[in-house]
Design an enzyme around this catalytic site. Structure first.
Site, PDB file in Angstrom:
ATOM      1  N   LYS A  21       0.814  -1.229  -0.038  1.00  0.00           N
ATOM      2  CA  LYS A  21      -0.248  -0.177  -0.024  1.00  0.00           C
ATOM      3  C   LYS A  21       0.933   1.646  -0.225  1.00  0.00           C
ATOM      4  O   LYS A  21       0.762   2.349  -0.649  1.00  0.00           O
ATOM      5  CB  LYS A  21      -0.933   0.041   0.767  1.00  0.00           C
ATOM      6  CG  LYS A  21      -2.178   0.830   1.134  1.00  0.00           C
ATOM      7  CD  LYS A  21      -3.151   0.936   2.200  1.00  0.00           C
ATOM      8  CE  LYS A  21      -2.923   1.221   3.518  1.00  0.00           C
ATOM      9  NZ  LYS A  21      -2.687   2.038   4.307  1.00  0.00           N
ATOM     10  N   SER A  22       1.603   1.311   0.813  1.00  0.00           N
ATOM     11  CA  SER A  22       2.717   2.288   1.105  1.00  0.00           C
ATOM     12  C   SER A  22       3.584   1.981  -0.249  1.00  0.00           C
ATOM     13  O   SER A  22       3.469   3.461  -0.439  1.00  0.00           O
ATOM     14  CB  SER A  22       3.757   2.596   2.045  1.00  0.00           C
ATOM     15  OG  SER A  22       3.076   2.354   3.113  1.00  0.00           O
ATOM     16  N   ARG A  26       2.755   6.094  -3.166  1.00  0.00           N
ATOM     17  CA  ARG A  26       3.924   6.805  -3.538  1.00  0.00           C
ATOM     18  C   ARG A  26       4.474   6.739  -5.462  1.00  0.00           C
ATOM     19  O   ARG A  26       4.426   7.282  -5.845  1.00  0.00           O
ATOM     20  CB  ARG A  26       4.421   6.588  -2.825  1.00  0.00           C
ATOM     21  CG  ARG A  26       5.373   7.400  -1.065  1.00  0.00           C
ATOM     22  CD  ARG A  26       5.928   5.944  -0.500  1.00  0.00           C
ATOM     23  NE  ARG A  26       6.313   6.297   0.767  1.00  0.00           N
ATOM     24  CZ  ARG A  26       5.223   5.773   1.842  1.00  0.00           C
ATOM     25  NH1 ARG A  26       3.707   5.127   1.646  1.00  0.00           N
ATOM     26  NH2 ARG A  26       5.777   7.509   2.612  1.00  0.00           N
ATOM     27  N   ARG A 122      -9.218  11.690  11.960  1.00  0.00           N
ATOM     28  CA  ARG A 122      -7.927  11.681  12.732  1.00  0.00           C
ATOM     29  C   ARG A 122      -6.785  12.857  12.600  1.00  0.00           C
ATOM     30  O   ARG A 122      -6.831  13.651  11.569  1.00  0.00           O
ATOM     31  CB  ARG A 122      -7.211  10.768  11.332  1.00  0.00           C
ATOM     32  CG  ARG A 122      -8.256   9.358  11.088  1.00  0.00           C
ATOM     33  CD  ARG A 122      -7.064   8.641  10.861  1.00  0.00           C
ATOM     34  NE  ARG A 122      -6.547   7.896  10.797  1.00  0.00           N
ATOM     35  CZ  ARG A 122      -5.334   7.642  10.652  1.00  0.00           C
ATOM     36  NH1 ARG A 122      -5.641   6.606   8.625  1.00  0.00           N
ATOM     37  NH2 ARG A 122      -3.439   7.364  10.622  1.00  0.00           N
ATOM     38  N   GLN A 169       4.493   9.227   7.505  1.00  0.00           N
ATOM     39  CA  GLN A 169       3.906  10.321   7.247  1.00  0.00           C
ATOM     40  C   GLN A 169       4.043  11.434   6.274  1.00  0.00           C
ATOM     41  O   GLN A 169       4.033  12.126   5.664  1.00  0.00           O
ATOM     42  CB  GLN A 169       2.038  10.394   6.789  1.00  0.00           C
ATOM     43  CG  GLN A 169       1.832   8.509   6.601  1.00  0.00           C
ATOM     44  CD  GLN A 169       0.211   8.701   7.384  1.00  0.00           C
ATOM     45  OE1 GLN A 169      -0.577   9.166   7.849  1.00  0.00           O
ATOM     46  NE2 GLN A 169      -0.433   7.004   6.883  1.00  0.00           N
ATOM     47  N   ASP A 321       1.533  -0.675  11.740  1.00  0.00           N
ATOM     48  CA  ASP A 321      -0.086  -1.576  11.836  1.00  0.00           C
ATOM     49  C   ASP A 321      -0.113  -3.131  12.327  1.00  0.00           C
ATOM     50  O   ASP A 321      -1.121  -3.819  11.211  1.00  0.00           O
ATOM     51  CB  ASP A 321       0.170  -1.710  10.285  1.00  0.00           C
ATOM     52  CG  ASP A 321       0.246  -0.010   9.643  1.00  0.00           C
ATOM     53  OD1 ASP A 321       0.504   0.517  10.484  1.00  0.00           O
ATOM     54  OD2 ASP A 321       0.621  -0.147   8.535  1.00  0.00           O
ATOM     55  N   LYS A 348      -5.036   5.568  14.844  1.00  0.00           N
ATOM     56  CA  LYS A 348      -4.398   4.951  13.517  1.00  0.00           C
ATOM     57  C   LYS A 348      -6.265   4.989  12.968  1.00  0.00           C
ATOM     58  O   LYS A 348      -7.232   5.780  13.455  1.00  0.00           O
ATOM     59  CB  LYS A 348      -4.557   3.534  13.629  1.00  0.00           C
ATOM     60  CG  LYS A 348      -2.946   3.884  13.845  1.00  0.00           C
ATOM     61  CD  LYS A 348      -2.285   4.650  12.788  1.00  0.00           C
ATOM     62  CE  LYS A 348      -0.678   4.111  13.178  1.00  0.00           C
ATOM     63  NZ  LYS A 348       0.072   4.792  12.013  1.00  0.00           N
TER      64      LYS A 348
END
Ligand code: S3P
Length: 440
Positions: A21-22, A26, A122, A169, A321, A348
């Site tokens: 996902k990260s 990007r 958040r 992040q 996570d 989170k």
């Protein structure tokens, strides 16, 4: 929709886990900044990443998926993003919201972003503060929440900024703004967090340097403005998603699974180290480096009795996570597992610390929760289970308690399956393909 997970007797086979996902976020963001073509294979087609694709399109990038499964980006060129004509809806995705805030702040454009009922709770102050120092003007809701409007800097200023929280992040938001700022932007992190932005920026031809400081911190520097070069990006499988079948396999006698081509960047692989410390049989086979990222085939053999451990606080960022699924392993291990330094779990997709504790207690597991700590007392036997878990729009809570149902004496249900699509489309089919019994 509700989903129930029943006790699993055998769990074996090979399965390709969806893309990281990260890295997927990007790849789309950087691809959307290059004038030449970027071709992405293995992109995670989960809802969070699709939000990033949509936002980049709204700011002028051309992004699409071919019938061959490859994603192609034709970007705008550095400094050439345009103001979107509509509000950017980031859905459940904190990564989209925070990283794109950095891109927008570094451009002379204006954008408003919002999110779902989880994301609007958040904290965004952590990005608002440094991006304001760089020259952006940001108007958010009380307490620094979404929706917020970002008026990007006319000419972004390079800053030096020490991160007050260990957050990849926030680091990435500053680096992305720094790409189009004048001069050298420096981010100092006291604790190392995932470095996918640094690696991928380099892969796109940017110059990023990392210096170890005498106090043990690291300074990451980017010189702006820099033009990026379109390239080919191969996204490996997501180690956070792989952790769900890995924990299930470690807990089931006779299980043997192989998960090919998983990202095992040491700044992401803390869960595997911890499971090994607990006695799990986990091997990284065929380890290699691809496009600056370490990749391996993960092989897990089940049946070892796991023992409780103390998780070193320094390891927390590399498995930030994975605490929900670690808690499930801890509930089945013999002896206490102590986890500390978990304050970030409170902010989170849900108050994850509370959701883990509530879910474990409902499954008959003994535990103690502190402000930023959790101790789980496993007695080496499967927990009772037999609970309906509230998922609170948190995909990792949903998947972790479905893993719990595979091990527990009585089935475990989750009240809402939909959050799983944010990060792991096809989770149920994949897990059932290996032998799980998860159904409505
Ligand atoms: C992410 C960083 C982490 C992680 C999130 C993805 C990223 O968040 O929890 O799922 O891609 O940079 P923080 O930076 O808030 O720790």
């Amino acid at each position: 929709m509700k989903l129930t997970s029943h006790k699993t007797r055998s769990f074996s086979g090979a399965a390709r886990i969806p893309g990281d996902k990260s890295m997927s976020h990007r790849a789309l963001m950087l691809g959307g900044l290059c004038r030449e073509e970027t071709i992405i294979s293995g992109l995670l087609e989960g809802e969070d990443v699709l939000r990033t694709a949509e936002a980049m399109r709204a700011m002028g990038a051309k992004i699409g998926r071919g019938d061959d499964g490859l994603w192609r980006c034709f970007g705008t060129g550095m400094g050439r993003l345009k103001s979107p004509s509509h509000i950017l809806d980031m859905g459940n995705s904190g990564t989209s919201a925070r990283l794109l805030s950095g891109l927008i702040a570094g451009h002379n454009i204006t954008a408003t972003m919002t999110g779902d009922a989880s994301l609007v709770k958040r904290p965004m102050k952590r990005v608002i503060e440094p991006l304001t120092l760089m020259g952006a003007c940001i108007e958010a809701q009380e307490g620094g929440r979404l929706p917020m409007t970002i008026v990007g800097a006319e000419k972004a200023k390079a800053i030096e900024y020490r991160l007050p929280v260990a957050s990849a992040q926030v680091k990435s938001a500053i680096l992305l703004a720094g790409l189009n700022a004048r001069g050298v932007t420096t981010v100092i992190e006291n604790k190392p967090t995932r470095d996918h932005s640094e690696n991928m920026l380099r892969h796109f031809g940017a110059k990023v340097t990392v210096e170890d400081l005498p106090d043990g911190a690291q300074a990451i520097r980017i010189d702006g403005p820099q033009e990026l070069m379109g390239c080919a990006v191969d996204v490996p499988a997501d180690p956070s998603s792989a952790a769900f079948p890995a924990v299930a396999a470690a807990l089931i006698a006779g299980a043997e699974i192989r998960l090919p081509h998983v990202g095992v960047n040491p700044r992401r692989a803390g869960i595997y180290e911890t499971l090994r410390d607990m006695g799990a049989d986990i091997a990284f086979k065929n380890e290699r480096v691809e496009a600056g990222e370490r990749v391996a085939d993960i092989v897990v053999r089940g049946g070892n009795m796991l023992r409780g451990v103390d998780v070193p606080p320094a390891r927390v960022p590399s498995m930030i996570d994975e605490f929900p699924v670690l808690a499930v392993a801890a509930a089945c291990a013999r002896g206490p597992t102590r986890m500390t330094g978990l304050a970030e779990l409170r902010v989170k997709e849900s108050d994850r610390l509370k959701m883990i504790a509530d879910g474990l207690a409902a499954c008959g597991v003994r535990l103690e929760m502190g402000d930023d700590s959790l101790t789980v007392h496993g007695d080496g036997r499967p927990p009772r289970g037999g609970a309906l878990i509230h998922t609170a729009l948190d995909h990792r809570i949903a998947m972790s308690f479905l893993v719990m149902g595979m091990i527990a004496e009585e089935p475990v249900s989750i009240d809402d399956v939909s959050p799983i699509n944010t990060s792991f489309p096809g989770f149920t089919v994949l897990m059932n393909g290996l032998g799980a019994d998860i159904r409505p």
